[in-house]
Structure formats: C-alpha cells, structure tokens
Design an enzyme around this catalytic site. Structure first.
Site, PDB file in Angstrom:
ATOM      1  N   ASN A 150     -30.382 -34.937 -33.893  1.00 20.42           N
ATOM      2  CA  ASN A 150     -29.528 -35.583 -32.900  1.00 20.42           C
ATOM      3  C   ASN A 150     -28.587 -34.540 -32.310  1.00 20.42           C
ATOM      4  O   ASN A 150     -28.012 -33.737 -33.047  1.00 20.42           O
ATOM      5  CB  ASN A 150     -28.727 -36.714 -33.557  1.00 20.42           C
ATOM      6  CG  ASN A 150     -28.042 -37.630 -32.556  1.00 20.42           C
ATOM      7  OD1 ASN A 150     -27.112 -38.340 -32.907  1.00 20.42           O
ATOM      8  ND2 ASN A 150     -28.492 -37.662 -31.310  1.00 20.42           N
ATOM      9  N   TYR A 173     -20.365 -41.439 -21.533  1.00 18.60           N
ATOM     10  CA  TYR A 173     -20.239 -41.622 -22.984  1.00 18.60           C
ATOM     11  C   TYR A 173     -18.774 -41.456 -23.383  1.00 18.60           C
ATOM     12  O   TYR A 173     -18.015 -40.733 -22.734  1.00 18.60           O
ATOM     13  CB  TYR A 173     -21.084 -40.560 -23.682  1.00 18.60           C
ATOM     14  CG  TYR A 173     -20.937 -40.491 -25.190  1.00 18.60           C
ATOM     15  CD1 TYR A 173     -21.705 -41.290 -26.019  1.00 18.60           C
ATOM     16  CD2 TYR A 173     -20.036 -39.603 -25.777  1.00 18.60           C
ATOM     17  CE1 TYR A 173     -21.577 -41.215 -27.403  1.00 18.60           C
ATOM     18  CE2 TYR A 173     -19.904 -39.524 -27.152  1.00 18.60           C
ATOM     19  CZ  TYR A 173     -20.681 -40.337 -27.959  1.00 18.60           C
ATOM     20  OH  TYR A 173     -20.558 -40.260 -29.322  1.00 18.60           O
ATOM     21  N   GLU A 228     -17.824 -46.756 -29.944  1.00 17.42           N
ATOM     22  CA  GLU A 228     -18.607 -45.750 -29.237  1.00 17.42           C
ATOM     23  C   GLU A 228     -19.323 -46.454 -28.089  1.00 17.42           C
ATOM     24  O   GLU A 228     -19.948 -47.494 -28.305  1.00 17.42           O
ATOM     25  CB  GLU A 228     -19.619 -45.113 -30.185  1.00 17.42           C
ATOM     26  CG  GLU A 228     -20.442 -43.989 -29.562  1.00 17.42           C
ATOM     27  CD  GLU A 228     -21.466 -43.414 -30.543  1.00 17.42           C
ATOM     28  OE1 GLU A 228     -21.720 -42.205 -30.479  1.00 17.42           O
ATOM     29  OE2 GLU A 228     -22.000 -44.188 -31.379  1.00 17.42           O
ATOM     30  N   TYR A 275     -21.710 -46.394 -24.281  1.00 16.42           N
ATOM     31  CA  TYR A 275     -22.695 -45.721 -23.430  1.00 16.42           C
ATOM     32  C   TYR A 275     -22.878 -46.516 -22.137  1.00 16.42           C
ATOM     33  O   TYR A 275     -23.031 -47.744 -22.167  1.00 16.42           O
ATOM     34  CB  TYR A 275     -24.060 -45.674 -24.112  1.00 16.42           C
ATOM     35  CG  TYR A 275     -24.209 -44.781 -25.312  1.00 16.42           C
ATOM     36  CD1 TYR A 275     -24.770 -43.517 -25.197  1.00 16.42           C
ATOM     37  CD2 TYR A 275     -23.829 -45.214 -26.572  1.00 16.42           C
ATOM     38  CE1 TYR A 275     -24.949 -42.698 -26.309  1.00 16.42           C
ATOM     39  CE2 TYR A 275     -23.990 -44.409 -27.695  1.00 16.42           C
ATOM     40  CZ  TYR A 275     -24.562 -43.161 -27.550  1.00 16.42           C
ATOM     41  OH  TYR A 275     -24.727 -42.357 -28.651  1.00 16.42           O
ATOM     42  N   GLU A 317     -27.825 -36.716 -24.236  1.00 16.25           N
ATOM     43  CA  GLU A 317     -28.080 -36.839 -25.673  1.00 16.25           C
ATOM     44  C   GLU A 317     -29.576 -36.741 -25.936  1.00 16.25           C
ATOM     45  O   GLU A 317     -30.386 -37.288 -25.184  1.00 16.25           O
ATOM     46  CB  GLU A 317     -27.545 -38.165 -26.220  1.00 16.25           C
ATOM     47  CG  GLU A 317     -27.802 -38.349 -27.710  1.00 16.25           C
ATOM     48  CD  GLU A 317     -27.068 -39.525 -28.331  1.00 16.25           C
ATOM     49  OE1 GLU A 317     -27.301 -39.807 -29.527  1.00 16.25           O
ATOM     50  OE2 GLU A 317     -26.252 -40.159 -27.622  1.00 16.25           O
TER      51      GLU A 317
END
Length: 368
Positions: free
Chosen positions: A72, A112, A121, A123, A211
C-alpha cells in the site's frame, strides 16, 4: 579602468544565473521513502508500508509519482490544518486538478484527508484502476461538478491512521464514471455526508492523492490548486434563470450570507459561522431561483442547549414545514419533496415557537 563596469556587469549576470539555477533545483525534489513536509506552499506526504516508490515534488501542488511491488502506498500534496476548526469554519473547500493517471491494478485518484474528534479517513474518488472502491452498499448519491457520485461508509478496525493503529470510519464519494481532470467541490461532498448522519470532526488535511494497493503504475499531477475559504463555489443567493435550484444537483447557501431581521437575530462564530435566532419572528431570508417546483431542503443547525429548537421554512410566504433540533451538537435535518413556486422565490427561516428555554443556531441551507 574602463573595463571595470563590464566586469561588474558580468559578475552580476553570473550571480543571477547561479541564483536562478539554485531556485530551479529547490523547486523540484525527489523522495523515495516515507516523508512529510512543506514544498512550495503545499504540504506533501509519501507513505508506504512496503515496495518501491518515487515521488517528485514539482511547483505548487503538482507532483509526479510511480510505484511497483508495493502493498500500500499513498502520494499526496495538499493543505494540513491545526485540528481546531470544522470544514464549515474553514469555509468553502474545492480542488482544481489535472492528472495523467496510468495505474496497473488497484489504485485510486482522489481527494483524500482526515478529520479528528471523530477520527475519519475520507476519499472523493474521481478515477481508479482495476477495482472500483470500496466494495460496500451505497448510502445514496450526490450530483455535483458534472457527475454523480455514490456515497459509502466503511469501518477500519485496528489499522494505520494519523493517530497510530486505531479503529475509525471511512467516508467515500466515488464517481460513477472516471475522469482525470476538473473541479472537485469538496465541501459539497462533506455536506452530503453529514446530511446522511456521517459526522465529520475538526479538519486535519485535504489533499490530492494517488494511492496504489498491491499494484504498479505512475501518475503525473500536472495541475493541483486547493482553495480554502470564501464562498466561490457556492451558488449566489439569486442565480440567473437556468442556474442552480433547477432540480439536478445541489445548492448550498450559508445562513451567514442571508439577510437577518427580527427583534434579536444576530450573527455568530461558534459553534460555526452562522446566524442565531433568539426570539419569535427572528429570521434569516434570501431569494432563490427555481426552475422546478419540488425539492428537498436540508438545514444544518442546533439548539443552544438540550431543549428542542424549532425553525419554520417558508417559501413565497407559505409555510412548508419545521426543522427540529434536539441538542447543542450541530446536525442536519431534511424536509423531503417540498412543493413550491418556480422562478425567484423568497425563502425564510423563522423562529416561531420560542418558549424562552432555547435559541436556534443555523449554519447552512442545502437544496437538492
């Protein structure tokens, strides 16, 4: 003696040339491992847990990144905040961007960031690789910036975060069709999430992000401007015929931008920048153009204590419903399928049932 001015000029030119070369070198920096910092006015971060990564920091918000053999990795450039203000207190947030995006496998191109208290978090995904995230059931849609986004909420348990290993919520807006350039009206996504009970906290970050997950690829972010504050992306109180309020999309009007009247109505800066209605017939109002005659109306507000605050909605002088707020924490409540006149219509938010035990604080009105 006559040569001295020429030598002086040559020396000055050499200094200027050296200075420009130095500036050019400073304007472009390449990193390959985990690092955060500030570059040319933008916060940047490269984060990975394993694999090969490379990020070149170019001018302003622009950057180039590539990755391979990763588990990641995230590459981003944006703005970080001091965790003391909500997005409403910061003002309107939007991102204008362009990217040559070349993923091989699972990857996202997105806005983000994080909030704290609660830890979230988030997105806003405009494009992706081999898999469209996040593999959950949609909680509805928002139509904005020329496209439609599905809204999702997921939970991460004991995963990496800005607060170390933690359990937290993820909020998502995922575009139904891919694009790699344009405007992302970030605040309108935030408002749509909160309208569905997805609470955001104090702002930590908003960034344009690439990402990758167990994949490879590269991306050249050739344009990235993040705008914070002001109301440039909100429609004006009286749009021209054919503008917002026509039925497809969302119109958001800050109550602090409306006119106020009544015996005690005033403006406030806490718990958000907005309007306070203290007594019966205190109100805020403005004029909205409608091409269609049916909309949903969502009002974000709260009471000043645990008692139930009530605020009436009137359109064209006619009562259309009441918003109820049962506590001091800001919340969004919606009146659905409200019928009203078309064309320019006066909209009023009026305190009509004050019993001396509560006051109403109003943040923004969303029409969708």
């Amino acid at each position: 003696m006559k040569l001295k001015p020429i030598r002086l000029l040559l020396a000055m030119l050499m200094c200027v040339t050296f200075t420009l070369a130095t500036v050019s070198l400073q304007a472009q920096t390449t990193i390959t491992s985990n690092q955060t910092g500030v570059h040319d006015g933008y916060n940047y971060e490269l984060w990975k847990d394993s694999g090969n990564t490379r990020m070149t920091l170019n001018s302003g918000g622009t950057f180039y990144c590539e990755w391979s053999n990763i588990n990641n990795a995230l590459f981003r450039k944006g703005k970080k905040f001091d965790e003391t203000k909500t997005h409403q207190q910061l003002g309107n947030i939007s991102v204008n961007y362009g990217c040559n995006y070349q993923p091989n496998g699972n990857s996202y191109l997105c806005v983000y960031g994080w909030t704290v208290d609660p830890l979230v978090e988030y997105y806003i995904v405009d494009s992706w690789g081999s898999w469209r995230p996040p593999g959950a059931t949609s909680k509805g849609t928002i139509t904005v910036d020329g496209g439609t986004y599905d809204i999702y909420e997921t939970t991460r348990i004991n995963q990496p975060s800005i607060r170390g290993t933690a359990t937290f919520q993820q909020y998502w807006s995922v575009r139904t069709s891919k694009r790699t350039s344009g405007t992302i009206s970030v605040s309108q996504h935030f408002n749509a999430w909160e309208n569905r009970g997805m609470r955001l906290g104090k702002m930590y970050e908003v960034a344009l992000c690439v990402e990758g997950y167990q994949s490879s690829g590269n991306a050249n972010v050739y344009s990235n401007t993040i705008n914070v504050g002001g109301g440039s992306d909100y429609p004006p109180p009286t749009p021209p015929p054919g503008g917002n309020g026509g039925g497809g999309g969302t119109t958001i009007v800050q109550c602090e931008s409306m006119s106020i009247s009544g015996p005690y109505a005033g403006r406030i800066s806490s718990p958000f920048s907005g309007v306070a209605l203290y007594a019966n017939n205190d109100r805020c109002q403005y004029t909205q153009y409608f091409a269609n005659g049916t909309h949903n109306f969502s009002l974000r507000g709260c009471s000043n204590n645990s008692n139930m605050a009530r605020v009436d909605l009137r359109i064209g002088g006619q009562y259309k419903g009441t918003f109820y707020y049962g506590g001091s924490y800001p919340a969004v409540y919606t009146l659905y399928n409200v019928s009203h006149g078309t064309g320019n219509q006066p909209i009023e938010l009026i305190l009509t049932a004050d019993n001396g035990q509560w006051d109403a604080y109003l943040d923004y009105l969303e029409i969708h």
